[in-house]
Design a protein around this motif. Structure first.
Motif, PDB file in Angstrom:
ATOM      1  N   ALA A  41     -19.688  16.496 -29.965  1.00 29.01           N
ATOM      2  CA  ALA A  41     -20.084  15.457 -29.014  1.00 29.01           C
ATOM      3  C   ALA A  41     -18.829  14.838 -28.408  1.00 29.01           C
ATOM      4  N   ILE A  42     -18.981  14.298 -27.201  1.00 27.91           N
ATOM      5  CA  ILE A  42     -17.901  13.586 -26.532  1.00 27.91           C
ATOM      6  C   ILE A  42     -18.370  12.170 -26.250  1.00 27.91           C
ATOM      7  N   ARG A  43     -17.516  11.219 -26.603  1.00 25.15           N
ATOM      8  CA  ARG A  43     -17.828   9.813 -26.387  1.00 25.15           C
ATOM      9  C   ARG A  43     -16.875   9.206 -25.364  1.00 25.15           C
ATOM     10  N   VAL A  44     -17.431   8.523 -24.378  1.00 27.71           N
ATOM     11  CA  VAL A  44     -16.615   7.706 -23.485  1.00 27.71           C
ATOM     12  C   VAL A  44     -16.352   6.398 -24.226  1.00 27.71           C
ATOM     13  N   ASN A  58     -11.568  10.593 -34.122  1.00 27.46           N
ATOM     14  CA  ASN A  58     -12.720  11.488 -34.205  1.00 27.46           C
ATOM     15  C   ASN A  58     -13.644  11.069 -35.339  1.00 27.46           C
ATOM     16  N   LEU A  59     -14.918  11.114 -35.058  1.00 26.14           N
ATOM     17  CA  LEU A  59     -15.929  10.715 -36.039  1.00 26.14           C
ATOM     18  C   LEU A  59     -16.678  11.956 -36.503  1.00 26.14           C
ATOM     19  N   TRP A  84     -10.134  14.415 -26.067  1.00 28.63           N
ATOM     20  CA  TRP A  84     -10.744  15.721 -25.818  1.00 28.63           C
ATOM     21  C   TRP A  84     -10.203  16.322 -24.525  1.00 28.63           C
ATOM     22  N   THR A  85     -10.079  15.492 -23.485  1.00 26.48           N
ATOM     23  CA  THR A  85      -9.612  15.985 -22.194  1.00 26.48           C
ATOM     24  C   THR A  85      -8.183  16.499 -22.274  1.00 26.48           C
ATOM     25  N   GLN A  86      -7.326  15.793 -22.997  1.00 28.28           N
ATOM     26  CA  GLN A  86      -5.945  16.233 -23.151  1.00 28.28           C
ATOM     27  C   GLN A  86      -5.875  17.609 -23.796  1.00 28.28           C
ATOM     28  N   VAL A  87      -6.711  17.824 -24.814  1.00 25.54           N
ATOM     29  CA  VAL A  87      -6.729  19.115 -25.503  1.00 25.54           C
ATOM     30  C   VAL A  87      -7.325  20.194 -24.608  1.00 25.54           C
ATOM     31  N   ALA A  88      -8.424  19.871 -23.917  1.00 28.53           N
ATOM     32  CA  ALA A  88      -9.090  20.853 -23.057  1.00 28.53           C
ATOM     33  C   ALA A  88      -8.175  21.317 -21.935  1.00 28.53           C
ATOM     34  N   ALA A  89      -7.391  20.405 -21.379  1.00 27.01           N
ATOM     35  CA  ALA A  89      -6.521  20.754 -20.262  1.00 27.01           C
ATOM     36  C   ALA A  89      -5.415  21.719 -20.671  1.00 27.01           C
ATOM     37  N   THR A  90      -5.082  21.767 -21.949  1.00 23.20           N
ATOM     38  CA  THR A  90      -4.050  22.704 -22.405  1.00 23.20           C
ATOM     39  C   THR A  90      -4.587  24.118 -22.552  1.00 23.20           C
ATOM     40  N   GLY A  91      -5.929  24.284 -22.462  1.00 22.61           N
ATOM     41  CA  GLY A  91      -6.525  25.612 -22.590  1.00 22.61           C
ATOM     42  C   GLY A  91      -7.132  25.882 -23.943  1.00 22.61           C
ATOM     43  N   ASN A  92      -7.465  24.849 -24.697  1.00 18.09           N
ATOM     44  CA  ASN A  92      -8.020  25.015 -26.038  1.00 18.09           C
ATOM     45  C   ASN A  92      -9.354  25.757 -26.019  1.00 18.09           C
TER      46      ASN A  92
END
Length: 258
Positions: A41-44, A58-59, A84-92
């Motif tokens: 899940a992703i939380r704002v 992270n929960l 999450w966005t920082q990790v996703a942008a690296t190509g995870n």
């Protein structure tokens, strides 16, 4: 903005949760009788986690408690949007799966904003991430690198840990598809699904799995080089704008703890 209630079994999710989807073998179509149910899940995060010194960690919530999960247990990890966005942008690779699930347990209007812009996170930078993930699983399979997860029951049954081989090939297939098309298609089907199930059930030799992995590494590199439609890196300017819009929309439509 109207927020739908969380699905049954997930009433513990924190305010600001924008996206919830089933991850793991069930999403990939490769589950067996022993597979538990994994969710991401992703939380704002509320404003106090963004504008102040406090940070949302992270929960994790597991219905099995401290025991080993069974097929009926739910194992859920909630990620903060910024992290999450920082990790996703690296190509995870794990991040891309969450963006391409065939269905979701919960999607808020803000979560749909993220799904509508999933292409922003795809770049050739992901090729090396997928190859690195593939290689780490292959090396663990070969016993050349210490593995965080130990599965002695698989080694006793098959002579080697077939799940490492399965994960290596799975992530390789997904990395190749991403570099060829810019998208992931889940669940697996056809010959790819048959191959993954055969590996997981020990019907493919370890040497053959190594050969498959080596071919996938070469093909991922070739596809990344050849596909001029995929950018070399993520468009951070547009990602920044997306995050800004998501936070503003979430905070404006919620009575979250500030």
């Amino acid at each position: 903005m109207t927020l739908a209630p969380f699905p049954t079994g997930f009433d513990w999710l924190p305010d600001g949760t924008a996206l919830l989807g089933e991850y793991g073998s069930r999403a990939h179509g490769t589950a067996n009788a022993e597979s538990d149910r994994d969710f991401h899940a992703i939380r704002v995060e509320p404003p106090r986690f963004v504008t102040g010194l406090e940070r949302f960690e992270n929960l994790r919530h597991n219905t099995a408690g401290n025991g080993r999960s069974s097929a009926d247990d739910l194992d859920t990890v909630v990620f903060g949007l910024r992290q999450w966005t920082q990790v996703a942008a690296t190509g995870n690779p794990n991040s891309y799966v969450l963006l391409h699930l065939p269905e979701y347990e919960y999607v808020s209007e803000v979560g749909q904003m993220l799904l509508d812009n999933r292409d922003l996170f795809v770049s050739k930078r992901a090729a090396s991430k997928y190859i690195g993930y593939l290689d780490s699983q292959m090396q663990a399979m070969l016993g050349n690198r210490g593995a965080r997860v130990q599965r002695p029951h698989l080694v006793e049954r098959f002579g080697w840990d077939v799940k490492f081989g399965y994960h290596a090939v799975r992530v390789g297939l997904q990395g190749l598809q991403l570099m060829q098309t810019g998208r992931l298609t889940l669940p697996f089907d056809g010959g790819e699904l048959d191959m993954l199930l055969d590996i997981r059930e020990g019907r493919v030799s370890r040497d053959d799995v190594v050969t498959i992995c080596e071919h996938l590494i070469g093909n991922i590199r070739l596809a990344a080089w050849a596909n001029t439609d995929i950018p070399d890196g993520p468009d951070y300017g547009r990602i920044h704008t997306l995050l800004h819009d998501m936070y503003e929309a979430s905070w404006a439509g919620s009575a979250q703890d500030r």
